[in-house]
Write an enzyme that holds these catalytic residues in place. Structure first.
Site, mmCIF file in Angstrom:
data_model
loop_
_atom_site.group_PDB
_atom_site.id
_atom_site.type_symbol
_atom_site.label_atom_id
_atom_site.label_comp_id
_atom_site.label_asym_id
_atom_site.label_seq_id
_atom_site.Cartn_x
_atom_site.Cartn_y
_atom_site.Cartn_z
ATOM 1 C CG HIS A 156 12.383 -3.483 -11.614
ATOM 2 N ND1 HIS A 156 11.723 -4.586 -11.162
ATOM 3 C CD2 HIS A 156 13.428 -3.945 -12.344
ATOM 4 C CE1 HIS A 156 12.341 -5.683 -11.589
ATOM 5 N NE2 HIS A 156 13.393 -5.312 -12.315
ATOM 6 C CG ASP A 364 5.087 2.018 -6.356
ATOM 7 O OD1 ASP A 364 6.195 1.633 -6.769
ATOM 8 O OD2 ASP A 364 4.655 1.783 -5.220
HETATM 9 C C1 GDG Z 1 10.337 -1.556 -7.062
HETATM 10 C C2 GDG Z 1 9.371 -0.521 -7.676
HETATM 11 C C3 GDG Z 1 7.911 -2.410 -8.454
HETATM 12 C C4 GDG Z 1 8.157 -4.556 2.124
HETATM 13 N N1 GDG Z 1 8.343 -4.454 3.461
HETATM 14 C C5 GDG Z 1 8.742 -5.664 3.883
HETATM 15 C C6 GDG Z 1 8.801 -6.528 2.790
HETATM 16 N N2 GDG Z 1 8.422 -5.824 1.716
HETATM 17 C C7 GDG Z 1 8.304 -6.398 0.376
HETATM 18 C C8 GDG Z 1 6.870 -6.337 -0.132
HETATM 19 C C9 GDG Z 1 7.088 -6.425 -1.642
HETATM 20 C C10 GDG Z 1 8.407 -5.690 -1.824
HETATM 21 O O1 GDG Z 1 9.066 -5.666 -0.558
HETATM 22 C C11 GDG Z 1 8.179 -4.240 -2.239
HETATM 23 O O2 GDG Z 1 7.788 -4.227 -3.581
HETATM 24 P P1 GDG Z 1 7.020 -2.969 -4.210
HETATM 25 O O3 GDG Z 1 6.645 -3.371 -5.583
HETATM 26 O O4 GDG Z 1 5.852 -2.660 -3.353
HETATM 27 O O5 GDG Z 1 7.993 -1.727 -4.144
HETATM 28 P P2 GDG Z 1 9.590 -1.363 -4.360
HETATM 29 O O6 GDG Z 1 10.421 -1.955 -3.297
HETATM 30 O O7 GDG Z 1 9.630 0.116 -4.439
HETATM 31 O O8 GDG Z 1 9.978 -2.031 -5.759
HETATM 32 C C12 GDG Z 1 7.956 -1.074 -7.687
HETATM 33 C C13 GDG Z 1 8.986 -3.345 -7.924
HETATM 34 O O9 GDG Z 1 10.281 -2.741 -7.914
HETATM 35 C C14 GDG Z 1 9.085 -4.622 -8.764
HETATM 36 O O10 GDG Z 1 9.305 -4.306 -10.105
HETATM 37 O O11 GDG Z 1 6.649 -2.993 -8.262
HETATM 38 O O12 GDG Z 1 7.075 -0.156 -8.304
HETATM 39 O O13 GDG Z 1 9.429 0.712 -6.960
HETATM 40 O O14 GDG Z 1 7.257 -7.748 -2.065
HETATM 41 O O15 GDG Z 1 6.119 -7.398 0.433
HETATM 42 N N3 GDG Z 1 9.143 -7.835 2.868
HETATM 43 C C15 GDG Z 1 9.456 -8.306 4.118
HETATM 44 N N4 GDG Z 1 9.438 -7.504 5.238
HETATM 45 C C16 GDG Z 1 9.083 -6.200 5.165
HETATM 46 O O16 GDG Z 1 9.062 -5.496 6.208
HETATM 47 N N5 GDG Z 1 9.794 -9.596 4.268
#
Ligand code: GDG
Length: 466
Positions: A156, A364
């Site tokens: 990821h 990222d």
């Molecule tokens: C890893 C990789 C890759 C965030 N704050 C809240 C919340 N979130 C949710 C977002 C989104 C998820 O969490 C975060 O996903 P990301 O992709 O932005 O980042 P990582 O957590 O670092 O994820 C990344 C991912 O895995 C998938 O393969 O894209 O690059 O680092 O869905 O909306 N959700 C809620 N409250 C929050 O305060 N409910």
């Protein structure tokens, strides 16, 4: 249809039909369709001498199988090697890595233990899908126990260029371990090519076709599978009467006419201090934004046991305090910083109610927030997305305003462009972006990976595995 076995560090609660995260829903749906097991850590840390037993729970066709870590495993495998070595170095941050040999041993030991526990649960026809950097050696450990089923791996996070990977201790062992899988998926073409370069330049590997590599006596497929979101579900969540009411309430209570939104776990890879500095530059360079624009930054806590994370929290609190101290007025607060998780439907409403989505990680794997922001928009009056070139999502979302997140003046200028962009341009960009987000949605990601895994050449059938 084969049973699916998913392995990830944390296991989602499959008993709930509606879950908080899009990815968890997508994987749980796949398990429900095919039947299977979700296997991983239960989140508990027990004393070093406590027994470690697997707990099985059954929810209709799906089982969860979880086990605790003891304190030593938690320190060495989870905090130590996974989050103090692999996470920073795979995000190109060798300066934040804390390398010690005990943590590597802990990582190896936990992977061996997880492999033993998992092997006991497997059936001959299972399809096994392992997720993320915590479990790179899991397939090699399973193969050593005689497991012959197809095993796929998806990373990821980014895969770094060879020169950075070379600084990771035991990196040759990690690369070799990936060859015990039948299929390895990366987020982007650039991650895949970084890995291929390492194997060709440093591991005497040979490229047999665009995605097939042979090295260490094995042949495996390495391909990119850009992860996505459930676009329809997220759009619907942003458009409920409750979401509308939330958006109206924010507008009534805020003096500012425009809102910029940022949502990221409080992680140094997300570029949060640079983002706040860029917002300060926006207020300095384009003073018409004072009293007119608010930055809403939502950053729930994460991995607070890792030292680099408490540093970033302090830095961020200092910066938002300094910007608010300098620019706030009795009726306007420039930065609204929320350091806790908020419900997913509120996030969706906030995305739709914000004129600019600001997604500026320093590095990222993909970044799902960028895709969620696009999915939430009103297509007749969409907001603009400012996106870091160093997010995996930038490989595809080229109609966003792409920026170098280290260059605060460039980001400030991009924000000004986004805030003043004419509606025709916003619509045009959004149409192109939503098409791309739909094309690479989470179902497409999951099904194309599983389909490829089912059809992949099996190293165990090859008689080449050592
Ligand atoms: C890893 C990789 C890759 C965030 N704050 C809240 C919340 N979130 C949710 C977002 C989104 C998820 O969490 C975060 O996903 P990301 O992709 O932005 O980042 P990582 O957590 O670092 O994820 C990344 C991912 O895995 C998938 O393969 O894209 O690059 O680092 O869905 O909306 N959700 C809620 N409250 C929050 O305060 N409910």
């Amino acid at each position: 249809m084969s049973r699916l076995v998913i392995v990830s560090n944390r296991v989602a609660d499959v008993s709930k039909s509606v879950q908080s995260g899009g990815l968890a829903v997508a994987l749980a749906d796949a398990l429900r369709e095919r039947g299977g097991i979700w296997f991983g850590w239960d989140g508990r840390v027990v004393a070093d001498d406590a027994p470690i037993n697997v707990t099985i729970n059954q929810y209709e066709e799906v089982q969860t199988a979880t086990l605790p870590l003891n304190q030593r495993d938690y320190d060495e495998y989870y905090v130590g090697f996974s989050n103090n070595v692999l996470w920073p170095s795979f995000h190109y941050r060798l300066d934040l890595g804390v390398i010690d040999s005990k943590s590597i041993e802990g990582y190896r030991r936990v992977n061996q233990r997880f492999a033993r526990s998992l092997a006991a649960l497997l059936e001959p026809d299972d399809l096994i899908w392992v997720h993320d950097y915590h479990f790179i050696p899991l397939a090699a450990e399973l193969r050593a126990l005689g497991v012959k089923q197809r095993i796929g791996f998806f990373l990821h996070i980014p895969f770094p260029p060879p020169d950075i990977f070379l600084a990771v201790p035991e990196q040759l062992w990690l690369a070799r371990a990936l060859f015990s899988y039948d299929l390895v998926g990366f987020q982007t073409a650039s991650d895949t090519s970084n890995f291929i370069r390492y194997v060709l330049e440093r591991a005497e590997g040979e490229q047999l076709s665009e995605s097939e590599l042979s090295a260490f006596g094995c042949t495996t497929r390495f391909e990119s599978f850009p992860i996505g979101i459930d676009v329809g579900a997220f759009h619907a969540m942003a458009n409920t009467p409750k979401a509308e009411e939330q958006i109206q309430r924010i507008h009534r209570r805020s003096m500012a006419s425009s809102q910029i939104i940022g949502v990221d776990r409080l992680d140094y890879s997300k570029g949060l201090p640079d983002r706040l500095r860029a917002f300060r530059r926006l207020l300095e360079l384009y003073p018409e934004n004072r009293k007119a624009v608010t930055l809403m930054q939502i950053s729930p806590p994460t991995r607070e046991d890792v030292a680099a994370y408490s540093d970033i929290r302090q830095e961020l609190e200092g910066l938002s305090g300094a910007i608010n101290g300098e620019y706030s007025d009795f009726d306007w607060t420039p930065v609204r910083y929320i350091h806790r998780a908020i419900p997913r439907d509120t996030l969706a409403a906030l995305f739709r109610g914000s004129q600019v989505g600001l997604v500026t990680p320093l590095r990222d794997g993909m970044n799902l927030v960028a895709k969620e922001y696009v999915a939430a928009q009103d297509e007749d009056n969409p907001g603009a997305l400012v996106l870091s070139r160093f997010a995996g999502a930038a490989e595809d979302l080229v109609e966003a305003i792409l920026v170098n997140p280290y260059d605060t003046d460039e980001v400030a200028l991009a924000l000004q462009r986004a805030l003043t962009m004419r509606i025709e341009e916003r619509r045009e960009r959004h149409q192109a972006l939503i098409r791309r987000v739909r094309e690479h949605d989470v179902t497409n990601w999951r099904e194309s990976f599983l389909d490829r895994l089912r059809k992949s050449r099996h190293p165990v059938d090859d008689e080449t595995v050592t």
